[in-house]
Design a protein around this motif. Sequence first.
Motif, PDB file in Angstrom:
ATOM      1  N   ASP A 142      80.439  77.501 -45.841  1.00 43.32           N
ATOM      2  CA  ASP A 142      80.073  78.777 -46.438  1.00 43.32           C
ATOM      3  C   ASP A 142      81.256  79.732 -46.343  1.00 43.32           C
ATOM      4  N   LEU A 143      81.105  80.853 -46.943  1.00 43.55           N
ATOM      5  CA  LEU A 143      82.170  81.842 -46.922  1.00 43.55           C
ATOM      6  C   LEU A 143      82.454  82.293 -45.495  1.00 43.55           C
ATOM      7  N   PRO A 144      83.723  82.401 -45.127  1.00 47.64           N
ATOM      8  CA  PRO A 144      84.046  82.872 -43.773  1.00 47.64           C
ATOM      9  C   PRO A 144      83.453  84.252 -43.530  1.00 47.64           C
ATOM     10  N   GLY A 145      82.846  84.400 -42.375  1.00 55.21           N
ATOM     11  CA  GLY A 145      82.282  85.686 -42.008  1.00 55.21           C
ATOM     12  C   GLY A 145      80.957  86.007 -42.667  1.00 55.21           C
ATOM     13  N   GLU A 146      80.421  85.075 -43.454  1.00 53.85           N
ATOM     14  CA  GLU A 146      79.136  85.339 -44.106  1.00 53.85           C
ATOM     15  C   GLU A 146      78.036  85.383 -43.052  1.00 53.85           C
ATOM     16  N   ILE A 147      77.233  86.399 -43.113  1.00 53.21           N
ATOM     17  CA  ILE A 147      76.128  86.563 -42.174  1.00 53.21           C
ATOM     18  C   ILE A 147      74.824  86.483 -42.953  1.00 53.21           C
ATOM     19  N   VAL A 148      73.897  85.709 -42.417  1.00 53.58           N
ATOM     20  CA  VAL A 148      72.598  85.551 -43.054  1.00 53.58           C
ATOM     21  C   VAL A 148      71.513  86.005 -42.082  1.00 53.58           C
ATOM     22  N   LEU A 149      70.352  86.287 -42.611  1.00 61.51           N
ATOM     23  CA  LEU A 149      69.230  86.654 -41.751  1.00 61.51           C
ATOM     24  C   LEU A 149      68.792  85.445 -40.925  1.00 61.51           C
ATOM     25  N   PRO A 150      68.414  85.658 -39.669  1.00 56.66           N
ATOM     26  CA  PRO A 150      67.932  84.549 -38.849  1.00 56.66           C
ATOM     27  C   PRO A 150      66.643  83.969 -39.438  1.00 56.66           C
ATOM     28  N   ASN A 151      66.446  82.677 -39.221  1.00 57.79           N
ATOM     29  CA  ASN A 151      65.227  82.003 -39.638  1.00 57.79           C
ATOM     30  C   ASN A 151      64.084  82.499 -38.754  1.00 57.79           C
TER      31      ASN A 151
END
Length: 91
Positions: A58-67
């Motif tokens: 994935d994109l470096p530094g990409e942050i997603v919401l926790p599951n």
Amino acid sequence: MTTFIFTLTPAASSAAVERVIAELDAAFPQHEFLAGNPDSSGFENTILALHGSAGSGDLPGEIVLPNLAQVSEVKMAFHQIIEGLKGWKPS
């Protein structure tokens, strides 16, 4: 991967903190667990999900919401570990 931060009571020993981290790491090796400042008012015996990481590719530094299902699982395990600490003394 989700990063979680938890606090115990100010009276908790460093051995208790290490035990919580060890048990959470063993049960959820895909996540990271950090101990917070136990002197934070109103946050005793609490665990919070800070953020999720999308992982490799994935994109470096990409942050997603926790599951949310995984967060619930970790919270339940954390509270079971806390219950197991009652009356526990490091050997």
